[in-house]
Design a protein around this motif. Structure first.
Motif, PDB file in Angstrom:
ATOM      1  N   LEU A 191       0.917  -1.175  -0.011  1.00 43.23           N
ATOM      2  CA  LEU A 191      -0.151  -0.078  -0.142  1.00 43.23           C
ATOM      3  C   LEU A 191       0.888   1.131   0.067  1.00 43.23           C
ATOM      4  O   LEU A 191       0.579   2.151  -0.730  1.00 43.23           O
ATOM      5  CB  LEU A 191      -0.930   0.079   1.060  1.00 43.23           C
ATOM      6  CG  LEU A 191      -1.935  -0.981   1.212  1.00 43.23           C
ATOM      7  CD1 LEU A 191      -2.812  -1.040   2.465  1.00 43.23           C
ATOM      8  CD2 LEU A 191      -2.954  -0.759   0.162  1.00 43.23           C
ATOM      9  N   LYS A 192       2.024   1.174   0.838  1.00 46.86           N
ATOM     10  CA  LYS A 192       2.716   2.367   0.956  1.00 46.86           C
ATOM     11  C   LYS A 192       3.316   2.602  -0.511  1.00 46.86           C
ATOM     12  O   LYS A 192       3.762   3.947  -0.728  1.00 46.86           O
ATOM     13  CB  LYS A 192       3.774   2.064   2.073  1.00 46.86           C
ATOM     14  CG  LYS A 192       4.585   3.312   2.068  1.00 46.86           C
ATOM     15  CD  LYS A 192       5.682   3.071   3.505  1.00 46.86           C
ATOM     16  CE  LYS A 192       6.383   4.437   3.662  1.00 46.86           C
ATOM     17  NZ  LYS A 192       7.394   4.154   4.741  1.00 46.86           N
ATOM     18  N   THR A 193       3.832   1.554  -1.054  1.00 48.44           N
ATOM     19  CA  THR A 193       4.582   1.805  -2.369  1.00 48.44           C
ATOM     20  C   THR A 193       3.825   2.255  -3.347  1.00 48.44           C
ATOM     21  O   THR A 193       3.902   3.183  -4.418  1.00 48.44           O
ATOM     22  CB  THR A 193       5.100   0.369  -2.927  1.00 48.44           C
ATOM     23  OG1 THR A 193       6.219  -0.078  -1.639  1.00 48.44           O
ATOM     24  CG2 THR A 193       5.975   0.517  -4.333  1.00 48.44           C
ATOM     25  N   ILE A 194       2.488   1.788  -3.486  1.00 48.40           N
ATOM     26  CA  ILE A 194       1.412   2.009  -4.518  1.00 48.40           C
ATOM     27  C   ILE A 194       1.218   3.633  -4.062  1.00 48.40           C
ATOM     28  O   ILE A 194       1.146   4.356  -5.400  1.00 48.40           O
ATOM     29  CB  ILE A 194       0.424   1.172  -4.420  1.00 48.40           C
ATOM     30  CG1 ILE A 194       0.516  -0.124  -4.694  1.00 48.40           C
ATOM     31  CG2 ILE A 194      -0.978   1.880  -5.244  1.00 48.40           C
ATOM     32  CD1 ILE A 194      -0.701  -0.893  -4.443  1.00 48.40           C
ATOM     33  N   ARG A 195       1.008   4.086  -3.023  1.00 47.15           N
ATOM     34  CA  ARG A 195       0.729   5.627  -2.735  1.00 47.15           C
ATOM     35  C   ARG A 195       1.892   6.574  -3.376  1.00 47.15           C
ATOM     36  O   ARG A 195       1.723   7.445  -3.892  1.00 47.15           O
ATOM     37  CB  ARG A 195       0.552   5.804  -1.138  1.00 47.15           C
ATOM     38  CG  ARG A 195      -0.821   5.400  -0.725  1.00 47.15           C
ATOM     39  CD  ARG A 195      -1.132   5.800   0.520  1.00 47.15           C
ATOM     40  NE  ARG A 195      -2.417   5.202   1.184  1.00 47.15           N
ATOM     41  CZ  ARG A 195      -2.541   4.358   1.831  1.00 47.15           C
ATOM     42  NH1 ARG A 195      -1.112   3.646   2.453  1.00 47.15           N
ATOM     43  NH2 ARG A 195      -3.588   3.744   2.328  1.00 47.15           N
ATOM     44  N   GLN A 196       3.014   6.002  -2.814  1.00 48.17           N
ATOM     45  CA  GLN A 196       4.282   7.068  -3.305  1.00 48.17           C
ATOM     46  C   GLN A 196       4.628   6.987  -4.874  1.00 48.17           C
ATOM     47  O   GLN A 196       5.026   7.839  -5.366  1.00 48.17           O
ATOM     48  CB  GLN A 196       5.384   6.009  -2.885  1.00 48.17           C
ATOM     49  CG  GLN A 196       5.780   6.292  -1.265  1.00 48.17           C
ATOM     50  CD  GLN A 196       6.741   5.797  -0.686  1.00 48.17           C
ATOM     51  OE1 GLN A 196       7.227   4.784  -1.305  1.00 48.17           O
ATOM     52  NE2 GLN A 196       7.087   5.981   0.730  1.00 48.17           N
ATOM     53  N   THR A 197       4.029   5.756  -5.565  1.00 46.12           N
ATOM     54  CA  THR A 197       4.200   5.919  -6.852  1.00 46.12           C
ATOM     55  C   THR A 197       3.144   6.373  -7.703  1.00 46.12           C
ATOM     56  O   THR A 197       3.453   6.993  -8.989  1.00 46.12           O
ATOM     57  CB  THR A 197       4.600   4.497  -7.286  1.00 46.12           C
ATOM     58  OG1 THR A 197       5.375   3.639  -6.752  1.00 46.12           O
ATOM     59  CG2 THR A 197       4.797   4.206  -8.919  1.00 46.12           C
ATOM     60  N   ALA A 198       1.861   6.162  -7.658  1.00 41.54           N
ATOM     61  CA  ALA A 198       0.791   6.632  -8.139  1.00 41.54           C
ATOM     62  C   ALA A 198       0.745   8.154  -8.351  1.00 41.54           C
ATOM     63  O   ALA A 198      -0.044   8.598  -9.285  1.00 41.54           O
ATOM     64  CB  ALA A 198      -0.548   6.199  -7.764  1.00 41.54           C
ATOM     65  N   GLY A 199       1.090   8.981  -7.279  1.00 43.67           N
ATOM     66  CA  GLY A 199       1.108  10.415  -7.708  1.00 43.67           C
ATOM     67  C   GLY A 199      -0.102  11.022  -6.963  1.00 43.67           C
ATOM     68  O   GLY A 199      -1.106  10.544  -6.322  1.00 43.67           O
ATOM     69  N   LYS A 200      -0.308  12.420  -6.950  1.00 46.94           N
ATOM     70  CA  LYS A 200      -1.156  13.167  -6.534  1.00 46.94           C
ATOM     71  C   LYS A 200      -2.579  12.816  -7.162  1.00 46.94           C
ATOM     72  O   LYS A 200      -3.501  13.204  -6.317  1.00 46.94           O
ATOM     73  CB  LYS A 200      -1.017  14.447  -6.644  1.00 46.94           C
ATOM     74  CG  LYS A 200       0.207  15.172  -6.066  1.00 46.94           C
ATOM     75  CD  LYS A 200       0.597  16.795  -6.216  1.00 46.94           C
ATOM     76  CE  LYS A 200       1.828  16.988  -5.521  1.00 46.94           C
ATOM     77  NZ  LYS A 200       2.030  18.609  -5.717  1.00 46.94           N
ATOM     78  N   SER A 201      -2.826  12.246  -8.072  1.00 45.19           N
ATOM     79  CA  SER A 201      -4.175  12.056  -8.665  1.00 45.19           C
ATOM     80  C   SER A 201      -4.980  10.906  -7.943  1.00 45.19           C
ATOM     81  O   SER A 201      -5.954  10.623  -7.923  1.00 45.19           O
ATOM     82  CB  SER A 201      -4.231  11.857  -9.987  1.00 45.19           C
ATOM     83  OG  SER A 201      -3.456  10.729 -10.483  1.00 45.19           O
TER      84      SER A 201
END
Length: 800
Positions: free
Chosen positions: A729-739
């Protein structure tokens, strides 16, 4: 606190009965617990005259006495060797009752003694409880009239003792002067003092040198001497006063110190001056433990820091509590040193608790004695000792006062008084009401009056305290109820109160039930929660179950779970807000003690119970993680916290270097300690630290709802079973960006079809752009980037 009604009347011209006095004292805040009569009128005991004494025909040691009782002559059998014709004697008539040693009554009846009739009893001092002489009958003044009741013929001491419940904030009321002062103020009477209160400066004692090495624990010490005393029994008036208050007379010197204690509220101690080694008194404490034998012949082990009164070689008294056996006043004493001191209340309280020893002196020192009273009490005691024990009062007086006490000043507003009390007082009326309390007016005008508060009233620190004094002395019963009530707005909550209140309401909304538990716990349970050396332990615990201040709220949760499970309750969702404690170099409220407010969430037992449609299902860790996240989101800090799992599987929530809380499965050893056989989960957060985090996070800004819809995209990946979902979850949040606005796991699957030690996690991502409607063309590049990073870091494979 026992107060003598007779003694009160020596300070004020009191015309109220004892019952009326008790009622008035209760009305002005000195609540009376009970009234007790002291002394007896010896009803039925009268003055008789022995007319004739004859031998008893059947007993050598008995006599037949014809006694004139005034209205009749009766025969009384008497065995006293000193009975003789012509004597006036006390006679207990038939039907009267006499006191016995066990405070019961013995009724006099007609009797036959060795065949001869006896109609009453000729009494000794002991039988009447008027003295210790039991060698023969009591011989009265020959001029007394026959038939006169004994209590009229002889001045028998009688009194009414008023037992008052003194609150800890009223040290001034632990004496007759203090109670009389309040009564005089309430009844508008003049307060008279039978002793001097002003003294000229005098030179220090030459016979005894006095030093104070611990001024922070002894801000004042007065020494006064009386030489050439003769130790003996106290006069009747002194013994009567003490006995009426429940004190046992000892000798004329010690009795005087107790008398002054009860009169003024200043504890005194009398030393045999000739036993003081090196002719020196030193007030000091020690860095090591000290063994000391007190007057009660008990050898006491006193911890380091205990304050002692010492001579040049050794301790001679535990300061403020009890003297030692080697320096006590005895029948050999000829020179007396009177100690009159002021000690730090906390120091005395700590020692008294440690030694489980409360004396009349420590009772007052613990509450705080008037630091201006020591010289007055010492001079008063010296004068009385010289009166009852002879001797000469030495003019010199050593008065050591290394710490001067400043009087507080409080300004009282007329408008505030009337608003709180519902009265219409003018300043002159307020001053008149408070006049009897001996407050000095420092300044006044038509709207305010400023008082200099005397040192005997340490409880008065704020304006509202003086308003309370005004109300109680005026009599609240005289204040009429208002015709109209005013609506008042409550004071706004502080940020801290809002946080605590909001935390509780949020948790209740998450369907947790609040519990309350004691902040003290047994040491055997405390050691299961951490290092005992880092915990705060009580010096004199009330019981073995209350020895240690809790380092965590987990103890209360587990006790509650065990209690409920034993009563067949198995679906438990509890929370508690309370303070926890641990040792720290920089304490929060007290040196060496760190105190924080925590909130604990706990689940135990079954999420769903067995039903014909469904099977029973236990709570799991995810049933706690979800409400915890909702809680943190409600407080506005969820997005700002990072999480990590330690080697024991405990999930730690942090904000930078600040640890906010922990979430974990309750260890099996703790469950076994409370005989809990169902799984339990707990999360504990520091509201104290959360408040600090909130101050560091930018204020929340509210934004308008987007005009464009969100775009949701689901995908599932296969990873090793050891990979934590939180890390993904942490990695997805960091990678997906502000949108990326929302991210959730909606499915977890493990099975043979995936391969050994593999699991599948399905994620739902919600994207939003404020400026346009997103399409698959906008989202697909982001998803591909996320999948590449997951594959690189966790060897994750997209599940088709």
């Amino acid at each position: 606190m026992k107060i003598s009604y007779n003694w009160l009347k020596e300070f004020i011209n009191l015309e109220l009965t004892p019952e009326e006095t008790a009622e008035k004292l209760t009305l002005i805040g000195l609540e009376v617990d009970e009234l007790v009569s002291f002394g007896s009128k010896l009803e039925g005991v009268i003055v008789g005259e022995v007319l004739e004494v004859n031998e008893h025909p059947n007993a050598d040691r008995l006599r037949l006495c014809n006694v004139d009782l005034g209205d009749e002559t009766v025969q009384i059998v008497c065995g006293a060797p000193n009975v003789a014709a012509g004597q006036k004697v006390p006679v207990a008539t038939v039907g009267s009752s006499l006191p016995t040693d066990n405070d019961e009554l013995f009724t006099i009846k007609k009797a036959k003694l060795r065949g001869e009739e006896s109609n009453g009893m000729i009494c000794s001092e002991t039988e009447l409880n008027l003295g210790d002489d039991h060698s023969g009958i009591m011989i009265l003044d020959s001029t007394l009239k026959t038939g006169t009741p004994l209590h009229e013929a002889v001045d028998l001491y009688q009194d009414t003792i008023i037992d008052i419940e003194i609150t800890p904030n009223r040290p001034d009321a632990t004496s007759h002067v203090g109670v009389a002062r309040d009564l005089a103020a309430a009844l508008d009477l003049e307060l008279c003092r039978p002793f001097k209160t002003d003294f000229t400066d005098s030179k220090p004692l030459e016979e005894i040198k006095i030093e104070i090495e611990s001024p922070e624990k002894c801000p004042r010490y007065v020494g006064k001497m009386v030489k050439g005393v003769e130790i003996g029994e106290s006069p009747a008036w002194l013994k009567n006063r003490l006995e009426a208050l429940g004190l046992r007379p000892v000798n004329n010197v010690v009795d005087v110190t107790n008398y002054v204690l009860m009169e003024m509220g200043q504890p005194l101690h009398a030393f045999d001056a000739d036993t003081i080694k090196g002719d020196k008194i030193i007030v000091k404490d020690f860095d090591n433990k000290v063994e000391f034998e007190t007057l009660d012949h008990v050898k006491r082990k006193c911890s380091a820091g205990t304050l002692f009164i010492c001579d040049a070689e050794e301790p001679v008294a535990i300061a403020g509590i009890m003297g030692g056996v080697d320096s006590e006043v005895s029948e050999k004493t000829t020179n007396v040193l009177i100690e009159s001191a002021c000690f730090d209340p906390g120091t005395i309280r700590k020692t008294a608790k440690e030694q489980t020893l409360q004396t009349d002196a420590s009772y007052r020192f613990e509450r705080g004695v008037d630091p201006q009273l020591q010289r007055i009490a010492a001079e008063r005691a010296a004068e009385l000792i010289a009166d009852v024990a002879g001797g000469t009062v030495i003019d010199a007086c050593t008065d050591m006062q290394p710490v001067e006490v400043e009087q507080k000043e409080i300004t009282l507003r007329k408008s505030y008084v009337n608003r709180l009390l519902g009265t219409g007082f003018q300043i002159d009326e307020i001053v008149e009401i408070l006049d009897g309390l001996e407050f000095e007016v420092a300044d006044r005008n038509d709207e305010t009056v400023t008082y200099s508060i005397p040192t005997f009233r340490p409880d008065l620190t704020r304006e509202v305290d003086l308003i309370e004094e005004t109300g109680r002395l005026y009599d609240y019963n005289k204040i009429r109820a208002p015709k109209h009530s005013k609506f008042t707005s409550p004071e706004p909550l502080t940020d801290w109160e809002k946080l605590v209140s909001g935390a509780k309401e949020t948790t209740k909304g998450l369907l947790f039930r609040e519990i309350y538990s004691n902040s003290l716990m047994p040491e055997k349970d405390a050691k299961l929660l951490g290092d005992l050396d880092s915990m705060i332990h009580t010096l004199n615990p009330i019981s073995k179950d209350m020895t240690t201040l809790r380092p965590s709220l987990l103890y209360g949760f587990l006790k509650s779970v065990a209690y409920n499970i034993n009563r067949k309750e198995t679906q438990l969702r509890f929370f508690e807000v309370g303070n926890v404690f641990e040792k720290a170099e920089k304490g929060t409220h007290q040196p060496g003690i760190k105190e924080e407010t925590h909130i604990l969430f706990g689940l135990a037992g079954f999420k769903s119970i067995e039903h014909w449609k469904t099977e029973a299902k236990h709570y799991d860790i995810f049933d706690l993680k979800a409400p915890v996240r909702s809680f943190l989101q409600k407080l506005g800090i969820a997005q700002s916290l990072s999480t990590k799992t330690d080697e024991n599987g405990v999930l730690i929530y942090s904000f930078g270097d600040i640890e906010v809380g922990k979430l974990s499965v309750v260890p099996e050893n703790l469950l076994n300690n409370y005989d809990i056989e169902l799984p339990a989960f707990a999360a504990e957060f520091s509201l104290t630290q959360i408040q600090k985090v909130r101050l560091q996070i930018d204020e929340q800004k509210y934004e308008a709802v987007s005009k464009f819809p969100s775009f949701e995209f689901d995908f599932a990946v296969i990873v090793d079973s050891s990979v934590k979902a939180g890390a993904l979850l942490k990695t997805i949040r960091q990678t997906a960006g502000k949108s990326l606005k929302e991210l959730d796991i909606f499915d977890v699957f493990e099975g043979k079809s995936l391969g050994e030690n593999k699991k599948s996690l399905a994620f739902r991502l919600s994207f939003l752009n404020k400026n346009k409607t997103l399409t698959i063309k906008d989202v697909e590049p982001i998803i591909n980037k996320v999948l590449k990073v997951l594959e690189k870091r966790y060897s994750a494979k997209l599940r088709s």
